[in-house]
Design a protein around this motif. Sequence first.
Motif: not given
Length: 287
Positions: A54, A58, A238, A241-242, A244-247, A250, A253, A264
């Motif tokens: 992942y 990213q 980067k 952000a990668a 923190l973007a794990l949702d 999803n 994710h 999270r």
Amino acid sequence: MIKRPLAALAGLCLSVATLFSTAALAQTTELRVSAIPDEAPTELMRKFEPLGKYLEEQIGIPVTFQPVSDYAGVVEALGAKRLDMAWLGGFTYVQAKLRTGDAIPLVQREQDEVFTSTFITADPDVKTHQDLEGKSFAFGSVSSTSGHLMPRYFLQQDGIDPDTFFSRVGFSGAHDATVAWVESGKVDAGVLNSSVWEKLIEQDKVDTDKVHVYAVTPTYYDYNWTVRGGLEPELVEKIKAAFLALDPANPEHKAILDLQRASRFVPTSAENYQGIEEAARAAGLLE
């Protein structure tokens, strides 16, 4: 008169070109990642593989996992810039900060804001710490936050000096090893990371008819992902952000988060670990 300024200008241009060339060579082309060996190497790799893939997608560069043999090895590798990022416990982060002066904690799991350690025993007569006076006890690694530092600190807060209260104190080296020691009778009791304890129960890797929990510590800050100093700021952002973007909504994710035992990831900072540093000094583990 004209040749000298031209020569100087040419030299300046050459210096600038060399500077840009050196900067280009210094760009990170591969993210080298490791983790404190608080579990078996195969388990650490199993947990990291989906996360590594992942992160590659990213940040746009290869991500490789480099296992280490002990906690000190991670700190040393970050300080020597042989690693770019590492999964550290709170105490290991403090050690890395003091060793390097510029290690940066990026993110932690939401659970790491309220982490605990679990005390276990296979002796049915043990209900409290006091029941273990004169018996044997196991911590995890010497440098483990949840397997040594914080449990030792809280024992001391309860008026117990582990080195004199117990007949023998051992260090298993890892949380799952501590459970094995207690279950086999190698020691009378031990302490480990509460998250690992819960995972071992879920995976049916501990006999709960034999081993039981007799105490849990108060909460404290623990694990985080830390990057070395000197890593390019754009890359650091980067990476952050990668995470923190794990949702969890999803499915792909969520699979990654589940392996990390995370609901999270949230931002963290050095200030969150000041209490860990103070506890380490109070416990005599830092000068």
